[in-house]
Design a protein around this motif. Structure first.
Motif, PDB file in Angstrom:
ATOM      1  N   LYS A  99      18.722  41.105   6.725  1.00 53.36           N
ATOM      2  CA  LYS A  99      19.977  41.681   6.215  1.00 53.36           C
ATOM      3  C   LYS A  99      20.574  42.692   7.187  1.00 53.36           C
ATOM      4  CE  LYS A  99      18.826  41.134   1.305  1.00 53.36           C
ATOM      5  NZ  LYS A  99      18.488  41.855   0.029  1.00 53.36           N
ATOM      6  N   TRP A 100      19.707  43.373   7.928  1.00 54.03           N
ATOM      7  CA  TRP A 100      20.103  44.397   8.905  1.00 54.03           C
ATOM      8  C   TRP A 100      21.079  45.392   8.273  1.00 54.03           C
ATOM      9  CZ3 TRP A 100      17.299  45.238  13.003  1.00 54.03           C
ATOM     10  CH2 TRP A 100      17.733  46.148  13.964  1.00 54.03           C
ATOM     11  N   ASP A 101      20.603  46.020   7.216  1.00 54.82           N
ATOM     12  CA  ASP A 101      21.415  46.975   6.464  1.00 54.82           C
ATOM     13  C   ASP A 101      20.452  48.050   5.936  1.00 54.82           C
ATOM     14  OD1 ASP A 101      22.970  48.418   4.697  1.00 54.82           O
ATOM     15  OD2 ASP A 101      23.869  46.657   3.752  1.00 54.82           O
ATOM     16  N   LEU A 102      20.738  49.299   6.268  1.00 55.29           N
ATOM     17  CA  LEU A 102      19.839  50.386   5.873  1.00 55.29           C
ATOM     18  C   LEU A 102      19.661  50.486   4.363  1.00 55.29           C
ATOM     19  CD1 LEU A 102      20.792  53.254   8.365  1.00 55.29           C
ATOM     20  CD2 LEU A 102      18.672  51.929   8.300  1.00 55.29           C
ATOM     21  N   SER A 103      20.648  50.025   3.614  1.00 53.02           N
ATOM     22  CA  SER A 103      20.543  50.090   2.149  1.00 53.02           C
ATOM     23  C   SER A 103      19.500  49.119   1.603  1.00 53.02           C
ATOM     24  CB  SER A 103      21.902  49.791   1.506  1.00 53.02           C
ATOM     25  OG  SER A 103      22.307  48.451   1.786  1.00 53.02           O
ATOM     26  N   SER A 104      19.046  48.197   2.447  1.00 55.92           N
ATOM     27  CA  SER A 104      18.095  47.178   1.978  1.00 55.92           C
ATOM     28  C   SER A 104      16.646  47.633   2.079  1.00 55.92           C
ATOM     29  CB  SER A 104      18.280  45.887   2.788  1.00 55.92           C
ATOM     30  OG  SER A 104      17.921  46.097   4.139  1.00 55.92           O
ATOM     31  N   ILE A 105      16.409  48.859   2.565  1.00 52.05           N
ATOM     32  CA  ILE A 105      15.019  49.269   2.798  1.00 52.05           C
ATOM     33  C   ILE A 105      14.439  50.072   1.641  1.00 52.05           C
ATOM     34  CG2 ILE A 105      15.461  49.313   5.282  1.00 52.05           C
ATOM     35  CD1 ILE A 105      15.337  52.363   5.169  1.00 52.05           C
ATOM     36  N   ASP A 106      15.211  50.281   0.602  1.00 49.51           N
ATOM     37  CA  ASP A 106      14.720  51.095  -0.523  1.00 49.51           C
ATOM     38  C   ASP A 106      13.457  50.520  -1.143  1.00 49.51           C
ATOM     39  OD1 ASP A 106      16.865  52.739  -0.109  1.00 49.51           O
ATOM     40  OD2 ASP A 106      18.114  51.848  -1.670  1.00 49.51           O
ATOM     41  N   VAL A 107      13.313  49.204  -1.124  1.00 47.41           N
ATOM     42  CA  VAL A 107      12.165  48.556  -1.778  1.00 47.41           C
ATOM     43  C   VAL A 107      10.920  48.561  -0.900  1.00 47.41           C
ATOM     44  CG1 VAL A 107      13.640  47.065  -3.180  1.00 47.41           C
ATOM     45  CG2 VAL A 107      12.886  46.285  -0.918  1.00 47.41           C
ATOM     46  N   LEU A 108      11.043  49.029   0.341  1.00 50.53           N
ATOM     47  CA  LEU A 108       9.927  48.968   1.280  1.00 50.53           C
ATOM     48  C   LEU A 108       8.985  50.153   1.106  1.00 50.53           C
ATOM     49  CD1 LEU A 108      11.767  47.955   4.594  1.00 50.53           C
ATOM     50  CD2 LEU A 108      10.622  46.451   2.945  1.00 50.53           C
ATOM     51  N   PRO A 109       7.702  49.945   1.421  1.00 53.28           N
ATOM     52  CA  PRO A 109       6.779  51.089   1.447  1.00 53.28           C
ATOM     53  C   PRO A 109       7.185  52.037   2.576  1.00 53.28           C
ATOM     54  CG  PRO A 109       5.710  49.116   2.307  1.00 53.28           C
ATOM     55  CD  PRO A 109       7.006  48.679   1.710  1.00 53.28           C
ATOM     56  N   TYR A 111       5.789  53.413   5.219  1.00 57.42           N
ATOM     57  CA  TYR A 111       5.500  53.133   6.630  1.00 57.42           C
ATOM     58  C   TYR A 111       6.468  52.098   7.200  1.00 57.42           C
ATOM     59  CZ  TYR A 111       3.080  48.675   5.652  1.00 57.42           C
ATOM     60  OH  TYR A 111       2.763  47.391   5.287  1.00 57.42           O
ATOM     61  N   MET A 112       6.907  51.161   6.357  1.00 57.36           N
ATOM     62  CA  MET A 112       7.885  50.164   6.810  1.00 57.36           C
ATOM     63  C   MET A 112       9.281  50.773   6.948  1.00 57.36           C
ATOM     64  SD  MET A 112       6.875  46.589   4.912  1.00 57.36           S
ATOM     65  CE  MET A 112       5.571  45.546   5.583  1.00 57.36           C
ATOM     66  N   LYS A 113       9.607  51.717   6.088  1.00 57.18           N
ATOM     67  CA  LYS A 113      10.891  52.424   6.210  1.00 57.18           C
ATOM     68  C   LYS A 113      10.958  53.172   7.534  1.00 57.18           C
ATOM     69  CE  LYS A 113      11.705  53.196   1.252  1.00 57.18           C
ATOM     70  NZ  LYS A 113      11.794  54.228   0.178  1.00 57.18           N
ATOM     71  N   ILE A 114       9.848  53.802   7.886  1.00 55.41           N
ATOM     72  CA  ILE A 114       9.792  54.546   9.150  1.00 55.41           C
ATOM     73  C   ILE A 114      10.037  53.615  10.332  1.00 55.41           C
ATOM     74  CG2 ILE A 114       8.236  55.789  10.707  1.00 55.41           C
ATOM     75  CD1 ILE A 114       6.916  56.973   8.180  1.00 55.41           C
ATOM     76  N   CYS A 115       9.368  52.467  10.334  1.00 54.08           N
ATOM     77  CA  CYS A 115       9.532  51.497  11.405  1.00 54.08           C
ATOM     78  C   CYS A 115      10.966  50.972  11.438  1.00 54.08           C
ATOM     79  CB  CYS A 115       8.552  50.339  11.227  1.00 54.08           C
ATOM     80  SG  CYS A 115       8.761  49.014  12.437  1.00 54.08           S
ATOM     81  N   TYR A 116      11.492  50.601  10.272  1.00 57.07           N
ATOM     82  CA  TYR A 116      12.848  50.035  10.184  1.00 57.07           C
ATOM     83  C   TYR A 116      13.880  51.023  10.716  1.00 57.07           C
ATOM     84  CZ  TYR A 116      16.619  47.177   8.229  1.00 57.07           C
ATOM     85  OH  TYR A 116      17.718  46.381   8.071  1.00 57.07           O
ATOM     86  N   ASN A 117      13.791  52.266  10.288  1.00 57.38           N
ATOM     87  CA  ASN A 117      14.762  53.276  10.727  1.00 57.38           C
ATOM     88  C   ASN A 117      14.700  53.496  12.239  1.00 57.38           C
ATOM     89  OD1 ASN A 117      16.210  54.162   8.382  1.00 57.38           O
ATOM     90  ND2 ASN A 117      14.336  55.134   7.629  1.00 57.38           N
ATOM     91  N   ALA A 118      13.490  53.531  12.783  1.00 56.21           N
ATOM     92  CA  ALA A 118      13.338  53.747  14.224  1.00 56.21           C
ATOM     93  C   ALA A 118      13.875  52.553  15.013  1.00 56.21           C
ATOM     94  CB  ALA A 118      11.868  53.985  14.560  1.00 56.21           C
ATOM     95  N   LEU A 119      13.590  51.340  14.530  1.00 56.24           N
ATOM     96  CA  LEU A 119      14.103  50.140  15.190  1.00 56.24           C
ATOM     97  C   LEU A 119      15.629  50.090  15.118  1.00 56.24           C
ATOM     98  CD1 LEU A 119      13.731  47.345  16.509  1.00 56.24           C
ATOM     99  CD2 LEU A 119      13.490  46.382  14.193  1.00 56.24           C
TER     100      LEU A 119
END
Length: 497
Positions: free
Chosen positions: A274-284, A286-294
């Motif tokens: 999806k490549w949308d920051l709003s889609s990471i709410d459901v993630l644990p 540690y995955m949010k940290i990785c997603y935001n950094a990427l």
């Protein structure tokens, strides 16, 4: 600085060009090398100039093919025995000619005569070691183990400078080119040290080594890929930014391979697609940290490309990360369920999960050459010069000895799948089969490298350089030690000449 006199013979000129390449300073004489080789090639094609003995013939063939000229190895037929169809045994004691033949044989586009050349030259060179003087035996062994075309050329230059210096020192010879090569090597080494320092600072500031304590903490190793892939001094920015992208290939690989549950990995892959920051709410977390950094580093690369070249690559870059995660997820599903794919299905997916596609796509935008709508569309389809390099990397990685000492997961092996489909096959036979596939894949990669393509030649050569680095990065010993990689690091980053 004019190096090649108009009065020089073709052989003398080619020897100088070869020496410039061996010393790693050919990039300082691009125009002179180009015009000289063009003249030599024209004499051969139009004036039918006699090329000469085994050494001269193979040197001509190698230099011309390396520089993109259309030259056939059939010119070597004059060294073939008409009755046996093999190379003349009279050439077996010509060490200089054999070394040149062996080097030329690795520029194979799939031609049988070059396969014969490799077999003939390697056999007689190995035999020669027992009767040659120690100094020459060492040179032969180094060539056999690390042929120029298959090796990291800055590393080869480091070795050549050291060995050449010893010879010249004994002869009291003052070689201007040698001094230039030493100066250039040390200058570029200082540049690389500054780049590594910047990479280490960036990695420390991300805090990811602490926040994601289960992932590999290897910024030096990550930097070695760009150091090899784009070695020229003016590409400093490319090396630094590419290292950051490569870091996330390793990070995401560890998330999939050693830490995430299948449910978490599915959610992470959906979010990346999806490549949308709003889609990471459901993630644990540690995955949010990785997603935001990427997400952050990708947008920084987008900003660089926009500023430098006026092109926004966000769609292609985000698609590339989705493609990687989709491949990782497929592997996770296969091995979580125990439903192992066949070897060909596995390899098709593994070519993508190798991460080579990510590297070359990011480099395409960071270099800025050939940025056209057509090329962007083509590179998104994973052109063969990328996928072949990915296959070489994954097959080397899967040979069994390539096990990263800090990684405990298991994501499959082509060799194991091959043996499962061929139960009568021994481990050695399977290993030999994989090595044959790697060799044939190299031939195809060569053909694409030496032929015309819509993609800029520096990008295709970068893919070749990546393939060259694979054997260094994955030649593990039984104790998971990497002696080749250790020597590479010290030679290029910490030992001046």
């Amino acid at each position: 600085m004019l190096l090649i006199s108009k009065e020089s013979s073709s052989l003398e000129s080619m020897v100088i060009i070869d020496k410039l390449q061996q010393l790693g300073i050919d990039h300082l004489f691009i125009e002179e090398i180009g015009s000289t080789l063009s003249s030599i090639y024209d004499k051969y094609v139009h004036d039918h100039e006699h090329v000469g003995d085994l050494f001269q013939s193979t040197l001509f063939f190698r230099l011309c093919r390396e520089h993109g000229y259309d030259v056939s190895p059939n010119m070597l037929n004059k060294f073939i025995d008409n009755k046996s169809g093999e190379f003349n045994l009279s050439s077996s004691k010509d060490i200089k000619g054999l070394l040149s033949l062996y080097e030329a044989s690795h520029l194979n586009n799939g031609e049988e005569i070059l396969r014969k050349a490799k077999e003939f030259s390697s056999k007689h060179l190995w035999d020669s070691i027992q009767w040659l003087e120690t100094k020459y035996a060492k040179q032969v062994r180094q060539t056999l183990e690390h042929p120029y075309h298959m090796s990291i050329q800055r590393y080869k230059a480091r070795q050549y400078i050291a060995n050449h210096y010893q010879d010249d020192h004994q002869n009291g010879c003052q070689d201007v080119l040698l001094e230039l090569a030493k100066s250039e090597f040390n200058r570029v080494q200082l540049l690389h040290k500054r780049e590594l320092k910047e990479v280490l600072s960036w990695w420390k500031n991300t805090g990811l080594a602490q926040d994601l304590s289960f992932v590999r903490d290897q910024p030096l190793k990550w930097y070695l890929w760009p150091l090899t892939v784009v070695p020229h001094p003016h590409l400093s920015m490319c090396r630094i930014e590419l290292t950051k992208a490569i870091a996330f290939i390793y990070i995401i690989d560890d998330i999939f391979d050693v830490h995430g549950t299948l449910e978490e990995l599915s959610l992470f892959t959906q979010a990346i697609n999806k490549w949308d920051l709003s889609s990471i709410d459901v993630l644990p977390n540690y995955m949010k940290i990785c997603y935001n950094a990427l997400y952050k580093i990708t947008n920084e690369i987008v900003d660089i490309t926009l500023k430098e070249y006026g092109w926004n690559p966000i769609n292609t870059l985000s698609k590339s990360w989705a493609k990687l995660c989709n491949a990782f997820l497929q592997e996770a599903k296969w091995f979580a369920s125990g439903q192992v794919p066949n070897k060909d299905e596995y390899l098709r997916n593994a070519v993508i999960s190798s991460g080579v596609f990510i590297v070359i796509v990011h480099l395409f935008f960071l270099m800025g050459n050939g940025l056209t709508k057509e090329n962007v569309e083509q590179i998104e389809k994973d052109p063969s010069f990328i996928s072949h390099t990915g296959a070489i990397l994954r097959l080397w990685d899967d040979l069994g000895s390539a096990k990263d000492e800090n990684q405990n997961g298991f994501d499959g092996s082509y060799m194991e799948l091959y043996m499962k489909e061929h139960p009568q096959c021994s481990a050695k036979e399977a290993h030999d089969h994989v090595m044959l596939i790697i060799s044939r894949t190299w031939e195809t990669l060569n053909k694409e490298s030496f032929s015309q393509t819509s993609f800029p030649r520096p990008l295709v050569r970068a893919s070749i350089n990546l393939a060259r680095m694979v054997s260094v990065m994955y030649s593990y010993e039984d104790d998971h030690h990497l002696p080749m990689l250790d020597d590479y690091v010290f030679s290029l980053l910490y030992h001046s000449v």
